[in-house]
Design a protein around this motif. Structure first.
Motif, PDB file in Angstrom:
ATOM      1  N   PHE A 113      51.300  91.110  33.515  1.00 34.11           N
ATOM      2  CA  PHE A 113      52.382  90.279  33.015  1.00 34.11           C
ATOM      3  C   PHE A 113      52.895  90.819  31.690  1.00 34.11           C
ATOM      4  N   THR A 114      54.129  90.442  31.393  1.00 36.41           N
ATOM      5  CA  THR A 114      54.637  90.683  30.050  1.00 36.41           C
ATOM      6  C   THR A 114      53.912  89.769  29.081  1.00 36.41           C
ATOM      7  N   THR A 178      47.714  90.190  29.085  1.00 40.16           N
ATOM      8  CA  THR A 178      48.620  90.826  30.048  1.00 40.16           C
ATOM      9  C   THR A 178      47.904  91.310  31.308  1.00 40.16           C
ATOM     10  N   ASP A 179      46.693  91.828  31.179  1.00 39.63           N
ATOM     11  CA  ASP A 179      45.996  92.461  32.304  1.00 39.63           C
ATOM     12  C   ASP A 179      45.356  91.391  33.182  1.00 39.63           C
ATOM     13  N   ILE A 206      53.706  77.911  24.225  1.00 36.87           N
ATOM     14  CA  ILE A 206      53.747  79.219  24.891  1.00 36.87           C
ATOM     15  C   ILE A 206      55.200  79.536  25.227  1.00 36.87           C
ATOM     16  N   PHE A 207      55.695  80.701  24.805  1.00 40.24           N
ATOM     17  CA  PHE A 207      57.049  81.126  25.153  1.00 40.24           C
ATOM     18  C   PHE A 207      57.003  82.459  25.881  1.00 40.24           C
ATOM     19  N   ALA A 208      58.148  82.894  26.363  1.00 38.42           N
ATOM     20  CA  ALA A 208      58.205  83.942  27.386  1.00 38.42           C
ATOM     21  C   ALA A 208      57.672  85.296  26.910  1.00 38.42           C
ATOM     22  N   LYS A 209      58.207  85.827  25.802  1.00 38.23           N
ATOM     23  CA  LYS A 209      57.871  87.193  25.398  1.00 38.23           C
ATOM     24  C   LYS A 209      57.526  87.230  23.918  1.00 38.23           C
ATOM     25  N   PHE A 210      56.369  87.804  23.617  1.00 34.69           N
ATOM     26  CA  PHE A 210      55.977  88.006  22.224  1.00 34.69           C
ATOM     27  C   PHE A 210      56.851  89.068  21.564  1.00 34.69           C
ATOM     28  N   CYS A 226      62.774  78.233  20.287  1.00 35.83           N
ATOM     29  CA  CYS A 226      61.654  78.107  21.219  1.00 35.83           C
ATOM     30  C   CYS A 226      61.118  76.674  21.247  1.00 35.83           C
ATOM     31  N   GLU A 227      61.059  76.031  20.096  1.00 38.90           N
ATOM     32  CA  GLU A 227      60.552  74.659  20.061  1.00 38.90           C
ATOM     33  C   GLU A 227      61.494  73.701  20.779  1.00 38.90           C
ATOM     34  N   ARG A 228      62.800  74.019  20.788  1.00 39.26           N
ATOM     35  CA  ARG A 228      63.744  73.185  21.537  1.00 39.26           C
ATOM     36  C   ARG A 228      63.575  73.346  23.043  1.00 39.26           C
ATOM     37  N   ASN A 229      63.222  74.551  23.483  1.00 32.92           N
ATOM     38  CA  ASN A 229      63.265  74.868  24.911  1.00 32.92           C
ATOM     39  C   ASN A 229      61.904  74.806  25.604  1.00 32.92           C
TER      40      ASN A 229
END
Length: 352
Positions: A113-114, A178-179, A206-210, A226-229
């Protein structure tokens, strides 16, 4: 009998009188022509009987033809109404399917994963350790409440809350695992000496991409978005909370969204420290991917415009055909009616 007597008297008069010669022959010719005209005009009784028998037969045939034409016109009007209803229903179904697409769910297998971004809001708590491990193996805890080595990538961001500018937040953003094939996990340990709140807990997100956070020029604004979504979660002190993440991607109507679903297992920590050290509360948190599948949710429009167009073309062809047939039927009915009226007028003329 009157005609024969008249001709006989004429013949006697011509034979016995003085008017012999060309004048007498001329008079005889005139009388014979008048008799022939009267004979041709006066129908015989047999002919009258035949005409009287034929009139009802012709009238019955015309009535049957007219009734049959009316029935056909009614049938085609009924078919036209059905075709119009079918066209309306087809258009309604197409608009309904267009406005309410069907949700399709599929799973995509990945090797890794990303790296997601894990934002933790410790408050007054202190991050003691942050370690990456593999194959679900977490080494036994040797030193508790003491700073340990860290092999994870993290970033500290201070920003104002998206819903209140007076609220200042401190977030520790950690690069997630990721692994998934080697069952990589990240283990975090926090320590909190005292708290003014009734319950001890640490929030995380937790958000999509660091990498998006690292590449952002305004990290504070990025964290506010990010906190809104994304949703906020919490874990309590005195427990080890094991979070297993799964990724869901939703696409439809021109926009895409990413959602993290998680399963949490909570295990109580058996504190073996001396009583004087137990006032320092400990928090344990583990993040790991649940499986190597990404759930993809797509909105699929099941309405096929070509099928709708084909049905509408067939309906309109049927309508035009029905209109053409109705037009020809009406013309034929009018023609039969006029013919019947002419025949009736002719009969009335002959009788008069």
């Amino acid at each position: 009998m009157l005609r024969r007597d008249t001709s006989r008297s004429y013949q006697e008069f011509n034979d016995g009188g003085d008017c012999a010669g060309p004048l007498g022959s001329y008079q005889n010719n005139d009388v014979s022509e008048v008799e022939q005209d009267q004979a041709s005009r006066d129908p015989s009784p047999d002919e009258d009987i035949v005409d009287n028998n034929l009139m009802p037969i012709g009238f019955n045939k015309a009535c049957l033809k007219n009734a049959f034409t009316v029935i056909l016109v009614l049938i085609y009007l009924l078919l036209t109404a059905v075709a119009v209803f079918l066209a309306y229903q087809t258009i309604s179904d197409f608009m309904e399917k267009l406005n309410h697409p069907v949700m399709s769910v599929s799973y995509k297998e990945v090797e890794e994963f990303t790296a997601p971004g894990i934002a933790l809001y410790p408050g007054k708590a202190q991050l003691l350790s942050c370690m990456h491990h593999y194959h679900d193996n977490i080494p036994p805890l040797v030193t508790l409440g003491i700073l340990e080595e860290r092999n994870c990538i993290k970033e500290e961001v201070i920003y104002h809350g998206p819903y209140s500018n007076q609220t200042q937040k401190r977030a520790i953003v950690v690069r997630g695992p990721t692994d998934v094939r080697n069952r990589e996990l990240i283990f975090l340990q926090f320590s909190q000496n005292e708290t003014e709140e009734d319950f001890s807990a640490i929030s995380y997100m937790i958000f999509a991409k660091f990498s998006d956070m690292l590449e952002s020029s305004d990290k504070a604004a990025f964290m506010m978005d990010c906190e809104r979504n994304y949703s906020m979660w919490t874990f309590s002190g005195g427990f080890r909370t094991w979070v297993k993440m799964s990724l869901v991607k939703t696409s439809g109507r021109g926009n895409e969204s990413v959602e993290f679903r998680q399963e949490s297992n909570v295990v109580k920590y058996i504190d073996k420290r001396p009583p004087q050290e137990q006032a320092n509360e400990l928090f344990f948190l583990v993040f790991q991917w649940r499986d190597p599948f990404i759930q993809q949710v797509k909105d699929i429009v099941t309405a096929n415009p070509w099928n709708t167009i084909a049905i509408l073309c067939g309906v309109f062809m049927a309508l035009f055909k029905a209109a053409d047939f109705a037009k020809l039927s009406i013309k034929w009915t009018i023609k039969i009616r006029k013919r019947h009226l002419r025949a009736k007028m002719r009969e009335l003329t002959q009788i008069s």
